[in-house]
Every structure is written in structure tokens, then in C-alpha cells.
Design a protein around this motif. Sequence first.
Motif, PDB file in Angstrom:
ATOM      1  N   ILE A  19       0.950  -0.954  -0.222  1.00  0.00           N
ATOM      2  CA  ILE A  19       0.063  -0.033   0.097  1.00  0.00           C
ATOM      3  C   ILE A  19       1.163   1.104   0.166  1.00  0.00           C
ATOM      4  N   LEU A  20       2.104   1.460   0.914  1.00  0.00           N
ATOM      5  CA  LEU A  20       2.680   2.676   1.005  1.00  0.00           C
ATOM      6  C   LEU A  20       2.873   2.733  -0.273  1.00  0.00           C
ATOM      7  N   LEU A  21       4.156   1.385  -1.059  1.00  0.00           N
ATOM      8  CA  LEU A  21       4.298   1.984  -2.809  1.00  0.00           C
ATOM      9  C   LEU A  21       3.695   2.332  -4.348  1.00  0.00           C
ATOM     10  N   ILE A  22       2.790   2.051  -3.196  1.00  0.00           N
ATOM     11  CA  ILE A  22       1.231   2.769  -4.098  1.00  0.00           C
ATOM     12  C   ILE A  22       0.801   4.185  -3.822  1.00  0.00           C
ATOM     13  N   ARG A  23       0.357   4.126  -2.931  1.00  0.00           N
ATOM     14  CA  ARG A  23       1.020   5.780  -2.105  1.00  0.00           C
ATOM     15  C   ARG A  23       1.748   6.784  -3.131  1.00  0.00           C
ATOM     16  N   ILE A  24       2.658   6.112  -3.284  1.00  0.00           N
ATOM     17  CA  ILE A  24       4.613   6.832  -3.560  1.00  0.00           C
ATOM     18  C   ILE A  24       4.315   6.767  -4.833  1.00  0.00           C
ATOM     19  N   ASP A  25       4.138   6.099  -5.396  1.00  0.00           N
ATOM     20  CA  ASP A  25       4.007   6.157  -6.647  1.00  0.00           C
ATOM     21  C   ASP A  25       3.050   6.771  -7.013  1.00  0.00           C
ATOM     22  N   HIS A 321      14.252   3.258  -0.855  1.00  0.00           N
ATOM     23  CA  HIS A 321      14.368   4.174  -2.212  1.00  0.00           C
ATOM     24  C   HIS A 321      14.170   4.514  -2.975  1.00  0.00           C
ATOM     25  N   ARG A 322      12.463   4.889  -2.756  1.00  0.00           N
ATOM     26  CA  ARG A 322      11.608   5.666  -3.734  1.00  0.00           C
ATOM     27  C   ARG A 322      11.876   6.769  -2.648  1.00  0.00           C
TER      28      ARG A 322
END
Length: 368
Positions: A19-25, A321-322
Amino acid sequence: MIVWVCYSIVTLIILQFCILLIRIDFYWKNHRATSVELPFVSVLVAARNEERDLVDLLLSLENIDYPADKIEFLFADDQSSDRTAQLLGQWCEHSANRSFISIDSSQAALYNENGKANALGILAEEAKGDYYFFTDADCVVNREWIREGVGSFSGNTGLLIGITQVKAERMLGRFQEIDWWLTLGFVKVATDLHIHTTGLGNNMVISKEAYVKSGGFKSIPFCLTEDLEISRAIQKKGFGIAHQVSSGMLLKTKPEASLTSLMSQRKRWMHGMMTLPLYWKLGLGLQFGYFMGIIGLFIFMPKIGVVLALVKMALQGLFLHRFAHRAGERGSWLYLLFFDFYSSISTLLTILYYFWPSKTNWKSRIYP
């Protein structure tokens, strides 16, 4: 039953990073406006026994890209026993927009038993800016810090959080750097979702309107996490909080030099965490629960445990990293591989030290 609980906790953490990756991307919020007027601003710094690090901060303040007639630098020497007052006096003599006050015994705890909150409350009484910029004496500010800060206010925003990077060469400091990125990554996602988080004492901006209406540092209750309390006071008055993660809002700070000082810092932070809403406590508890869960899987289902641990480390590393890339920095994959070992030990020690019947030593002052 135990295996099912362990599996569920580990799976929830993996889902969290997805979920965090989806939010940040896909849902990243950049608050910087393309053009903005340049208002008068105040930079406020409370310093206590900071002669070792203060020079670096002062040099970085000299290089800020902002008109000298639209900025003032206000310092408080909070009863230092070293050369802090002397260094501040010498620096402030070189320009009319620089000044500092020495807090004496009659002003100690004038507004708050927390020395830093008290000093900032006294300083803010002298501030004339439309925006108040706060940082710490052991930080180095970015050349674009002020422009990026004032350009990131919009709507009902009353407090803007920046991004701070722990810069170190030794292993303990490198792990603290990753820990900061991870914590601020959570804060960024939560803030973008309008979930109340916290201020960031070494890198935040408060509009004068929000500061005055909330009562400022002189009105918050005693606490060891004054940035959390000021953010609560501002939100109670209907103002929003924004988190600007960018190279312009990036400041550098130094790590805690020893395990003892690190635990003292974390004990102080834990005092603030224990006042957070229940959902935050559950979320933070889940992070610690992951380590218990993965150990359980290593014991009862070792192959699955290893696979899930590697998946979690990969997703966590990708997120870090992102996030670092958004701030114009690059993370260290080498230290990321071993970060979970550090995190599990430091988290356990923090919990044990928090409940240990001892007082908190902060800036050579002892707090209950």
C-alpha cells in the motif's frame, strides 16, 4: 494457532508496504507552487550547549537564497555552559537581521517546563515574520529551504513538515538514517491521507496566523515532544498539516553517537508516542509484532518464514529507495539488507528502556 497468528502479522506488514508503494508512486502530493510571493519570514533556533555543531548551521544559514531584507534570524541561548552564546554573539554582530537572546534563570520554565518549548515560546514573541521556520542547532539547512517552504503553503495549511536526513559514515549512524527515512515515509503517506501525525522539530514551518491562533509553544502543555503538541494545537484550530518531501526542503542532521544517547532519544520519543491515538499505537505495535511473527515462522515454518522475510525486506527497501529519491537522495542497499536486524534490537531496547524506572536526560536536563 500460534503459526496462524505469526503468518497473519507478517502478511499484514507485507500488505502495508504494498500500500505504501502504491501511495508513493501514484498518489504523491507535491505542495510546491510554480511561483510565489516572497513574504517576510523568521527563522527560530533554540540552542543549548551546541558549540560543536553550531558553526555548520550558521554557515548554511548564510547561504540561504532569500532576500536579506525579508528574513530575520532569531536565536535563543538556553543557559548553555559552553561557547554557544559567544558564537551566536559573534555571528549576529555581522548583520542587522540577526539577533539572539540569552535565557537566564528568571526565564527558565517561563512558559513550559520543557526547555526547548520554553525557549521557542520566548523567541516567537519577538518574531515578525509571516512564517516561522524552525530547525535545530545540529542541522544544516538547504539553500532553497525558505523559498520551498513558503511556496508549499496553500489553502488552510498551518504547519508544513520538511524532510531531514541523518548523515553519517559509521554503521550505527547509517542505520539511524534508514530509520529516519522509514519513519518520515510513514509520516508522508499518513499526512497526504489527512491522518494526524506530528510536526518535525528540526524542520518545520508554521504560518504566523496558525501559530497565534493556536497559542504557540507558550500555550502547549508540558511534554517531551513539543513538535507533536504544537501540531495538535494547530489542528485543533482547524488548520491543516502538509508534508513537503523534496530536495529543497531537505535538511541534514547528525546521528546519535552512541547507543546510550540513542536510547535516551528514543525514550523521549516514546513519551510522545504513548499520547497518540489508539490506531497509531496499534500500527506501531504491529511493526514490533512483525519481528515476533517472523521468528515464529522461522521456528515452525522455516522455508515460508525465509521467503516472507525476503519479500518484506525487498518491498521495504524499494519503498525507502523511492522515498529517498523523492528527496533527491539515494539509499544504501547494503545497509538495507541488515536494517531489520538493527530495527528489531533497537525497538526491543527502546521498549525496555522506556519502561525502565529512570528519568530522561535531554540537553543536560533531567525530565521525569
